[in-house]
Design an enzyme around this catalytic site. Structure first.
Site, PDB file in Angstrom:
ATOM      1  N   HIS A 123       0.837  -1.202   0.000  1.00  0.00           N
ATOM      2  CA  HIS A 123       0.000   0.000   0.000  1.00  0.00           C
ATOM      3  C   HIS A 123       0.877   1.259   0.000  1.00  0.00           C
ATOM      4  O   HIS A 123       0.663   2.181  -0.792  1.00  0.00           O
ATOM      5  CB  HIS A 123      -0.917   0.005   1.228  1.00  0.00           C
ATOM      6  N   HIS A 128       1.467   4.694  -2.835  1.00  0.00           N
ATOM      7  CA  HIS A 128       1.711   6.116  -2.566  1.00  0.00           C
ATOM      8  C   HIS A 128       2.939   6.705  -3.256  1.00  0.00           C
ATOM      9  O   HIS A 128       2.905   7.842  -3.719  1.00  0.00           O
ATOM     10  CB  HIS A 128       1.912   6.348  -1.061  1.00  0.00           C
ATOM     11  N   GLU A 169      -5.500   9.333  -0.459  1.00  0.00           N
ATOM     12  CA  GLU A 169      -5.883   7.919  -0.390  1.00  0.00           C
ATOM     13  C   GLU A 169      -6.808   7.487  -1.531  1.00  0.00           C
ATOM     14  O   GLU A 169      -6.627   6.414  -2.098  1.00  0.00           O
ATOM     15  CB  GLU A 169      -6.558   7.612   0.963  1.00  0.00           C
ATOM     16  N   SER A 188      -3.688   0.681  -5.074  1.00  0.00           N
ATOM     17  CA  SER A 188      -3.135  -0.538  -4.476  1.00  0.00           C
ATOM     18  C   SER A 188      -4.207  -1.562  -4.117  1.00  0.00           C
ATOM     19  O   SER A 188      -3.911  -2.586  -3.518  1.00  0.00           O
ATOM     20  CB  SER A 188      -2.319  -0.187  -3.223  1.00  0.00           C
TER      21      SER A 188
HETATM   22 FE   FE2 Z   1      -2.346   5.258   2.587  1.00  0.00          FE
END
Ligand code: FE2
Length: 251
Positions: A123, A128, A169, A188
């Site tokens: 993730h 990111h 996010e 993700s």
């Molecule tokens: Fe995150």
């Protein structure tokens, strides 16, 4: 070293023991990439795809955070910084404000490929880090951390958590007439991306007030997301947020 100045985050800094990863853990990374790759190639924004190559991520092996951090630093001044797990808010904001992206080193097991309750290295890095190679986006995140690190009111922080959630996010962007993803929670997660592609969620034009009015849902597929027109628009929203915070009128 930039991390020497950290106070709240200092207890959470660790080293990534890269040589200790097992062949199975590298294979879990490779399997996660294989699952997400076709969707990401088609539906991630161009800045993400460009950043993926720029920071040197590999499809077949877990990322070495020191190497990724060096590449990232030369692009935007950000450094992927290993931490022991979920950070308290003050430590998290302190790191963002210092352009240090807190990165877990743990990798989920094969039994939980689809879902991990706590963020793991897939993730954090696959989702990111590529976006942090983009100047304007990464400036937005730094500015966000810097504004939040000065706030003590939990209600204001909860509202600002919504801004992070629906951008960093779960953010979407319109590019060439199509909806593309830049948020890590979409990129993700095979299921969240499929939900966006199938329009299982409502997609609204990004609007700061609308975002601040939309509660975060952490335990189900997203039902409403927001699409920006450009990363300059996103940075402008952060400047507006800071103005409102300073004036005590966020919402
Ligand atoms: Fe995150």
């Amino acid at each position: 070293m930039a991390t020497a100045a950290l106070v709240a985050a200092a207890p959470y800094l660790i080293e990534q023991a890269y040589e200790d990863y097992t062949a199975e853990q590298h294979e879990v990374w490779a399997e996660l990439v294989r699952r997400c790759h076709p969707q990401v190639q088609e539906h991630a924004c161009r800045e993400y795809l460009e950043g993926y190559g720029a920071v040197g991520l590999r499809n077949d092996r877990l990322p070495n955070l020191r190497e990724v951090g060096e590449r990232l630093k030369s692009r935007t001044g950000w450094v992927t910084t290993p931490v022991s797990g979920f950070l308290p808010a003050d430590a998290f904001f302190e790191m963002l404000a210092a352009r240090l992206f807190p990165t877990t080193t743990y990798v989920r097991s094969r039994q939980s490929l689809e879902y991990t309750p706590e963020p793991d290295i897939f993730h954090d890095v696959f989702g990111h880090v590529p976006m942090h190679a983009h100047r304007v986006f990464s400036d937005f995140v730094q500015h966000y951390g810097s504004v939040c690190s000065k706030i003590g009111d939990p209600q204001v922080l909860e509202l600002l958590g919504r801004l992070y959630w629906y951008t960093v996010e779960f953010g979407l962007i319109r590019q060439s007439g199509e909806i593309k993803a830049y948020g890590s929670g979409v990129i993700s997660s095979h299921r969240e991306m499929a939900n966006v592609v199938a329009r299982g969620c409502e997609i609204r034009d990004f609007n700061l007030d609308d975002v601040l009015d939309t509660k975060v849902k952490v335990d189900e597929l997203q039902k409403r997301l927001f699409a920006i027109e450009s990363f300059d628009q996103l940075y402008g929203a952060m400047q507006e947020t800071e103005r409102r915070v300073d004036a005590g009128v966020l919402r």
